[in-house]
Design a protein around this motif. Structure first.
Motif, PDB file in Angstrom:
ATOM      1  N   VAL A  59       0.772  -1.277   0.048  1.00  0.00           N
ATOM      2  CA  VAL A  59      -0.010  -0.049  -0.131  1.00  0.00           C
ATOM      3  C   VAL A  59       0.913   1.227  -0.317  1.00  0.00           C
ATOM      4  N   ALA A  60       0.715   2.040  -0.909  1.00  0.00           N
ATOM      5  CA  ALA A  60       1.526   3.212  -1.223  1.00  0.00           C
ATOM      6  C   ALA A  60       0.881   4.267  -0.929  1.00  0.00           C
ATOM      7  N   ALA A  61       1.652   5.319  -0.213  1.00  0.00           N
ATOM      8  CA  ALA A  61       1.064   6.617   0.119  1.00  0.00           C
ATOM      9  C   ALA A  61       1.891   7.657  -0.545  1.00  0.00           C
ATOM     10  N   HIS A  62       1.459   8.705  -1.281  1.00  0.00           N
ATOM     11  CA  HIS A  62       2.226   9.548  -2.105  1.00  0.00           C
ATOM     12  C   HIS A  62       1.714  11.013  -1.404  1.00  0.00           C
ATOM     13  N   SER A  63       1.090  11.286  -0.697  1.00  0.00           N
ATOM     14  CA  SER A  63       0.638  12.546  -0.416  1.00  0.00           C
ATOM     15  C   SER A  63       0.253  12.616   1.205  1.00  0.00           C
ATOM     16  N   THR A  64       0.080  13.677   1.874  1.00  0.00           N
ATOM     17  CA  THR A  64      -0.012  14.072   3.024  1.00  0.00           C
ATOM     18  C   THR A  64      -1.518  13.564   3.543  1.00  0.00           C
ATOM     19  N   GLU A  65      -2.626  13.573   2.482  1.00  0.00           N
ATOM     20  CA  GLU A  65      -3.816  13.253   2.595  1.00  0.00           C
ATOM     21  C   GLU A  65      -4.047  11.686   2.825  1.00  0.00           C
ATOM     22  N   GLN A  66      -3.206  10.977   2.198  1.00  0.00           N
ATOM     23  CA  GLN A  66      -3.053   9.432   2.046  1.00  0.00           C
ATOM     24  C   GLN A  66      -2.254   8.954   3.132  1.00  0.00           C
ATOM     25  N   LEU A  67      -1.243   9.760   3.615  1.00  0.00           N
ATOM     26  CA  LEU A  67      -0.634   9.190   5.014  1.00  0.00           C
ATOM     27  C   LEU A  67      -1.661   9.410   6.126  1.00  0.00           C
ATOM     28  N   SER A  68      -2.262  10.744   6.178  1.00  0.00           N
ATOM     29  CA  SER A  68      -3.366  10.635   7.310  1.00  0.00           C
ATOM     30  C   SER A  68      -4.368   9.933   7.273  1.00  0.00           C
ATOM     31  N   ALA A  69      -4.745   9.345   6.097  1.00  0.00           N
ATOM     32  CA  ALA A  69      -5.932   8.389   5.960  1.00  0.00           C
ATOM     33  C   ALA A  69      -5.475   6.779   5.937  1.00  0.00           C
ATOM     34  N   LEU A  70      -4.090   6.730   6.020  1.00  0.00           N
ATOM     35  CA  LEU A  70      -3.562   5.148   6.076  1.00  0.00           C
ATOM     36  C   LEU A  70      -4.059   4.482   7.347  1.00  0.00           C
ATOM     37  N   PRO A  71      -3.907   5.271   8.721  1.00  0.00           N
ATOM     38  CA  PRO A  71      -4.622   4.229   9.824  1.00  0.00           C
ATOM     39  C   PRO A  71      -5.930   3.812   9.538  1.00  0.00           C
ATOM     40  N   LEU A  72      -6.830   4.364   8.465  1.00  0.00           N
ATOM     41  CA  LEU A  72      -8.152   3.719   8.632  1.00  0.00           C
ATOM     42  C   LEU A  72      -8.155   2.366   7.909  1.00  0.00           C
ATOM     43  N   LEU A  73      -6.864   1.947   7.649  1.00  0.00           N
ATOM     44  CA  LEU A  73      -6.965   0.475   7.063  1.00  0.00           C
ATOM     45  C   LEU A  73      -6.981  -0.464   8.223  1.00  0.00           C
ATOM     46  N   ARG A  74      -7.581  -1.735   8.294  1.00  0.00           N
ATOM     47  CA  ARG A  74      -7.626  -2.500   9.191  1.00  0.00           C
ATOM     48  C   ARG A  74      -6.042  -3.115   9.288  1.00  0.00           C
ATOM     49  N   ALA A  75      -5.424  -3.424   8.456  1.00  0.00           N
ATOM     50  CA  ALA A  75      -3.948  -3.642   8.236  1.00  0.00           C
ATOM     51  C   ALA A  75      -3.310  -3.466   7.018  1.00  0.00           C
ATOM     52  N   ALA A  76      -2.096  -3.410   7.247  1.00  0.00           N
ATOM     53  CA  ALA A  76      -1.439  -3.169   5.807  1.00  0.00           C
ATOM     54  C   ALA A  76       0.292  -3.600   6.149  1.00  0.00           C
ATOM     55  N   PRO A  77       0.533  -4.857   5.953  1.00  0.00           N
ATOM     56  CA  PRO A  77       1.687  -5.472   6.541  1.00  0.00           C
ATOM     57  C   PRO A  77       2.979  -4.908   5.601  1.00  0.00           C
ATOM     58  N   SER A  78       2.580  -4.217   4.315  1.00  0.00           N
ATOM     59  CA  SER A  78       3.697  -3.758   3.478  1.00  0.00           C
ATOM     60  C   SER A  78       3.400  -2.158   3.059  1.00  0.00           C
ATOM     61  N   VAL A  79       3.993  -1.279   3.581  1.00  0.00           N
ATOM     62  CA  VAL A  79       3.676   0.090   3.016  1.00  0.00           C
ATOM     63  C   VAL A  79       4.775   0.703   2.476  1.00  0.00           C
ATOM     64  N   ALA A  80       4.477   1.744   1.363  1.00  0.00           N
ATOM     65  CA  ALA A  80       5.658   2.507   0.681  1.00  0.00           C
ATOM     66  C   ALA A  80       5.279   4.018   0.959  1.00  0.00           C
ATOM     67  N   PHE A  81       6.192   4.705   1.419  1.00  0.00           N
ATOM     68  CA  PHE A  81       5.972   6.398   1.092  1.00  0.00           C
ATOM     69  C   PHE A  81       6.836   7.045   0.322  1.00  0.00           C
TER      70      PHE A  81
END
Length: 278
Positions: A59-81
């Motif tokens: 799961v990749a986050a490319h913006s501050t908005e996506q970064l802020s929303a990432l905790p809404l996911l129940r789980a994400a074992p692999s993330v990329a910023f």
């Protein structure tokens, strides 16, 4: 259907994609994750991504908005910023989704891993790609890593504090420049001795005739070496000093590199240049 809805966009598309959120097929789930930038970050994360099984996805986050929303996911074992995101915000998101495989790329705000250590984050693998402002790697020692990947490292870039990492079994280094001091492999300027590393992956560009004699100095307990070499001119690399390593695989990624002293090593040449040292 998923691809078409992504391209159409809008609120109705989100409702369509929501119907596929629990679909088991990897291709469908991959497309759902990739669609995130096309919609409102928080709304899509809550309605769609929170229901997607991301066990085998990044799961990749490319913006501050996506970064802020990432905790809404129940789980994400692999993330990329990607991009210049804040270290504390990234660390908080990693802890919230329980990520164990983390990539931070093209970030000039990251200077150390202190925020991740303070959040008591425990990782299996950390990749830092083109993060030129990092000047203290000591915080990595508190992350419990099984593998560290440092990509896009400048030849003169200092790896201060990396010597504090005393229990790291696997390391990947991708060095983007440097001709190699005294005709040796162009390792980073102040690379510390890392006796815990038994598996090493080196991706280097060489600019002159080169020998591999210094590796034992920094990695005395290697059991496996993956060496990827490239050059823009005709050079010779002497690998005869690597016979002490039980398993060595060599790949010439680009250029007319001549190999000497390979012995029983596996040497292959790629027909096309590659930039990915993984």
């Amino acid at each position: 259907m998923v691809t078409t809805a992504r391209r159409i966009g809008g609120d109705h598309a989100v409702q369509v994609l929501r119907e596929y959120a629990e679909h088991p097929a990897p291709d469908v789930r991959t497309e759902l994750v990739a669609a995130w930038p096309s919609f409102d970050a928080a709304g899509y994360a809550e309605l769609v991504l929170a229901r997607v099984d991301t066990t085998d996805l990044v799961v990749a986050a490319h913006s501050t908005e996506q970064l802020s929303a990432l905790p809404l996911l129940r789980a994400a074992p692999s993330v990329a910023f990607h991009g210049h995101l804040g270290p504390r915000e990234m660390a908080s998101a990693v802890r919230a989704v329980g990520a164990r495989w983390v990539t931070i790329a093209d970030n000039s705000r990251l200077r150390n891993l202190r925020a991740f250590a303070e959040q008591a984050v425990s990782l299996k693998q950390l990749t830092l790609a083109s993060c030129p402002e990092v000047d203290d790697y000591s915080g990595i020692a508190r992350l419990g890593l099984e593998k560290l990947r440092l990509l896009g490292v400048e030849g003169t870039q200092k790896l201060s504090g990396l010597g504090a990492v005393t229990s790291l079994p696997a390391l990947t280094l991708g060095v983007v420049d440097g001709s190699g001091e005294g005709g040796f492999l162009p390792l980073p300027a102040d690379l510390p001795v890392l006796p815990s590393v038994t598996r090493l992956h080196l991706a280097l560009r060489i600019g002159e005739d080169t020998g591999a004699g210094r590796l034992r100095e920094f990695f005395p307990h290697l059991s496996r070496l993956i060496l990827r070499l490239g050059s823009d001119e005709l050079v010779t690399v002497d690998l005869s000093a690597l016979t002490w390593i039980p398993q060595v695989d060599v790949t010439i990624t680009r250029g007319p590199v001549l190999v000497e002293g390979a012995g029983s090593f596996t040497v292959q040449r790629l027909s096309r240049p590659t930039e990915d040292p993984s």
